[in-house]
Design a protein around this motif. Structure first.
Motif, PDB file in Angstrom:
ATOM      1  N   TYR A 167      25.686   3.808  12.767  1.00  0.00           N
ATOM      2  CA  TYR A 167      24.228   3.646  12.648  1.00  0.00           C
ATOM      3  C   TYR A 167      23.559   3.757  14.024  1.00  0.00           C
ATOM      4  N   LEU A 168      24.084   3.003  14.988  1.00  0.00           N
ATOM      5  CA  LEU A 168      23.458   3.003  16.319  1.00  0.00           C
ATOM      6  C   LEU A 168      23.530   4.382  16.957  1.00  0.00           C
ATOM      7  N   ALA A 169      24.658   5.063  16.768  1.00  0.00           N
ATOM      8  CA  ALA A 169      24.794   6.405  17.359  1.00  0.00           C
ATOM      9  C   ALA A 169      23.716   7.338  16.809  1.00  0.00           C
ATOM     10  N   GLU A 170      23.374   7.152  15.524  1.00  0.00           N
ATOM     11  CA  GLU A 170      22.389   8.053  14.914  1.00  0.00           C
ATOM     12  C   GLU A 170      20.955   7.637  15.223  1.00  0.00           C
ATOM     13  N   VAL A 171      20.716   6.332  15.317  1.00  0.00           N
ATOM     14  CA  VAL A 171      19.349   5.865  15.582  1.00  0.00           C
ATOM     15  C   VAL A 171      18.965   6.098  17.058  1.00  0.00           C
ATOM     16  N   PHE A 172      19.980   6.149  17.922  1.00  0.00           N
ATOM     17  CA  PHE A 172      19.716   6.384  19.350  1.00  0.00           C
ATOM     18  C   PHE A 172      20.462   7.647  19.796  1.00  0.00           C
ATOM     19  N   PRO A 173      20.032   8.814  19.308  1.00  0.00           N
ATOM     20  CA  PRO A 173      20.785  10.055  19.567  1.00  0.00           C
ATOM     21  C   PRO A 173      20.808  10.429  21.048  1.00  0.00           C
ATOM     22  N   GLN A 174      19.830   9.881  21.801  1.00  0.00           N
ATOM     23  CA  GLN A 174      19.782  10.224  23.234  1.00  0.00           C
ATOM     24  C   GLN A 174      21.039   9.779  23.978  1.00  0.00           C
ATOM     25  N   ALA A 175      21.792   8.833  23.391  1.00  0.00           N
ATOM     26  CA  ALA A 175      23.036   8.386  24.046  1.00  0.00           C
ATOM     27  C   ALA A 175      24.145   9.422  23.883  1.00  0.00           C
ATOM     28  N   GLY A 176      23.953  10.372  22.978  1.00  0.00           N
ATOM     29  CA  GLY A 176      24.920  11.466  22.819  1.00  0.00           C
ATOM     30  C   GLY A 176      26.225  11.049  22.156  1.00  0.00           C
ATOM     31  N   LEU A 177      26.206   9.967  21.379  1.00  0.00           N
ATOM     32  CA  LEU A 177      27.458   9.473  20.780  1.00  0.00           C
ATOM     33  C   LEU A 177      27.616   9.862  19.307  1.00  0.00           C
ATOM     34  N   ALA A 178      26.581  10.491  18.731  1.00  0.00           N
ATOM     35  CA  ALA A 178      26.662  10.902  17.322  1.00  0.00           C
ATOM     36  C   ALA A 178      26.936  12.398  17.242  1.00  0.00           C
ATOM     37  N   VAL A 179      27.462  12.812  16.106  1.00  0.00           N
ATOM     38  CA  VAL A 179      27.564  14.242  15.812  1.00  0.00           C
ATOM     39  C   VAL A 179      26.656  14.475  14.602  1.00  0.00           C
ATOM     40  N   PRO A 180      25.547  15.188  14.765  1.00  0.00           N
ATOM     41  CA  PRO A 180      24.554  15.269  13.687  1.00  0.00           C
ATOM     42  C   PRO A 180      24.982  16.193  12.552  1.00  0.00           C
ATOM     43  N   PRO A 181      24.389  15.996  11.345  1.00  0.00           N
ATOM     44  CA  PRO A 181      24.644  16.920  10.246  1.00  0.00           C
ATOM     45  C   PRO A 181      24.331  18.351  10.696  1.00  0.00           C
ATOM     46  N   GLY A 182      25.136  19.284  10.254  1.00  0.00           N
ATOM     47  CA  GLY A 182      24.933  20.683  10.638  1.00  0.00           C
ATOM     48  C   GLY A 182      25.833  21.103  11.774  1.00  0.00           C
ATOM     49  N   ASP A 183      26.294  20.130  12.547  1.00  0.00           N
ATOM     50  CA  ASP A 183      27.228  20.429  13.645  1.00  0.00           C
ATOM     51  C   ASP A 183      28.620  20.608  13.030  1.00  0.00           C
TER      52      ASP A 183
END
Ligand code: GSH
Length: 213
Positions: free
Chosen positions: A72-88
Motif C-alpha cells: 500500500y505505502l509503495a503505491e500511495v507514495f510512488p515517488q519513493a520508487g518502491l512500487a512496480v505499477p500496473p502495465g509495467d
C-alpha cells in the motif's frame, strides 16, 4: 496527510518502520507495549481485531498485515520508487514476490523457529524452507542482481530481506551465500540503518536486544 503507525520495536513492525523510513514522509509512531497487553485494549482491537502489531492509519483508513502495508505505502507514495505499477512488465513478478514473502517464506521460517515437525511438502502451500530459499536464490541469480527484480530495489526486496534478516538474527537461516550477499547489500541502505537506530532507541531498556518476536 496523516500517517499513524502502531508499532512495537521488537515485532514484525520493524519491516513497516523501515518502509516508512524509505518514504521520507512524516509519520507518527504509537508504541504499544506488548508486554503490557496494550495491543489488546478495546481501542486497539477496533483498529486491528487480530490484536496484533503493526497497523497503519492513513487519513483515517486502516491497513493491517505487514505485506499489505508495504504494498500500500509503495503505491500511495510512488515517488519513493518502491512500487512496480500496473502495465509495467515487472508488475507480475513484483506481486509474486510480495505474496511469496507473506504466504510462503514467513510460515516456513516460523515452522523452523518453533521446530514444528515438517509436514508433507505437497500439502503445505509453502512447501519447505529449503524450497523457498532455493526459489529466492534462483531469482537473485536469474535477475542478474543486485535485487530481486534486477536493477531496482522494490517493496518486495524490502519485505523479503527484512524477513530473512530476522531469520539470520534468530540463527535459523540455512547457509545460502547468494542470499547472504544480497542481505549485505541491502544492509547499506540509509533508511534501514536509520530504522535500526530508531528502533534501538525505542527499545525498553530492560529487554535483551533482538529483532522480531
Ligand atoms: N500476519 C501479521 C502478523 C502480526 C503479528 O503476529 N504480530 C505479532 C508481533 S511480531 C503480535 O502482535 N503478537 C502479539 C499477539 O498476537 O498477541 C502481519 O503480517 O502483520
Amino acid at each position: 496527510m496523516s500517517l499513524k503507525f502502531y508499532h512495537w520495536p521488537m515485532s514484525r513492525g520493524v519491516t513497516v518502520h523501515w518502509m516508512l523510513e524509505e518514504l521520507g514522509v512524516p509519520y507518527e509512531t504509537v508504541l504499544l507495549d506488548l508486554r503490557k497487553q496494550e495491543h489488546k485494549t478495546p481501542e486497539f482491537l477496533a483498529i486491528n481485531p487480530m490484536g496484533k502489531v503493526p497497523a497503519l492509519e492513513h487519513d483515517g483508513a486502516v491497513i493491517t498485515e505487514v505485506a499489505a502495508i508495504c504494498c500500500y505505502l509503495a503505491e500511495v507514495f510512488p515517488q519513493a520508487g518502491l512500487a512496480v505499477p500496473p502495465g509495467d512488465p515487472a508488475r507480475g513478478p513484483y506481486l509474486k514476490w510480495l505474496f511469496f514473502a507473506a504466504g510462503c517464506v514467513e510460515p516456513a521460517l516460523v515452522d523452523r523457529l518453533l521446530a514444528r515437525p515438517e509436514g508433507p511438502s505437497g500439502a503445505l502451500g509453502y512447501g519447505s524452507l529449503e524450497a523457498v530459499l532455493g526459489a529466492i536464490t534462483r531469482q537473485l541469480h536469474d535477475s542478474g542482481g543486485p535485487n530481486l527484480l534486477g536493477d531496482r530495489f522494490t517493496a518486495a526486496d524490502l519485505l523479503l530481506s527484512s524477513l530473512l534478516r530476522w531469520a539470520t538474527a534468530m540463527k535459523i537461516l540455512p547457509e545460502a551465500p547468494e542470499i547472504e550477499a544480497w542481505l549485505t547489500r541491502v544492509e547499506a541502505r540509509p533508511a534501514l540503518q536509520s530504522s535500526i537506530r530508531k528502533n534501538l532507541e525505542a527499545m525498553p531498556q530492560d529487554e535483551p536486544v533482538s529483532e522480531g518476536s
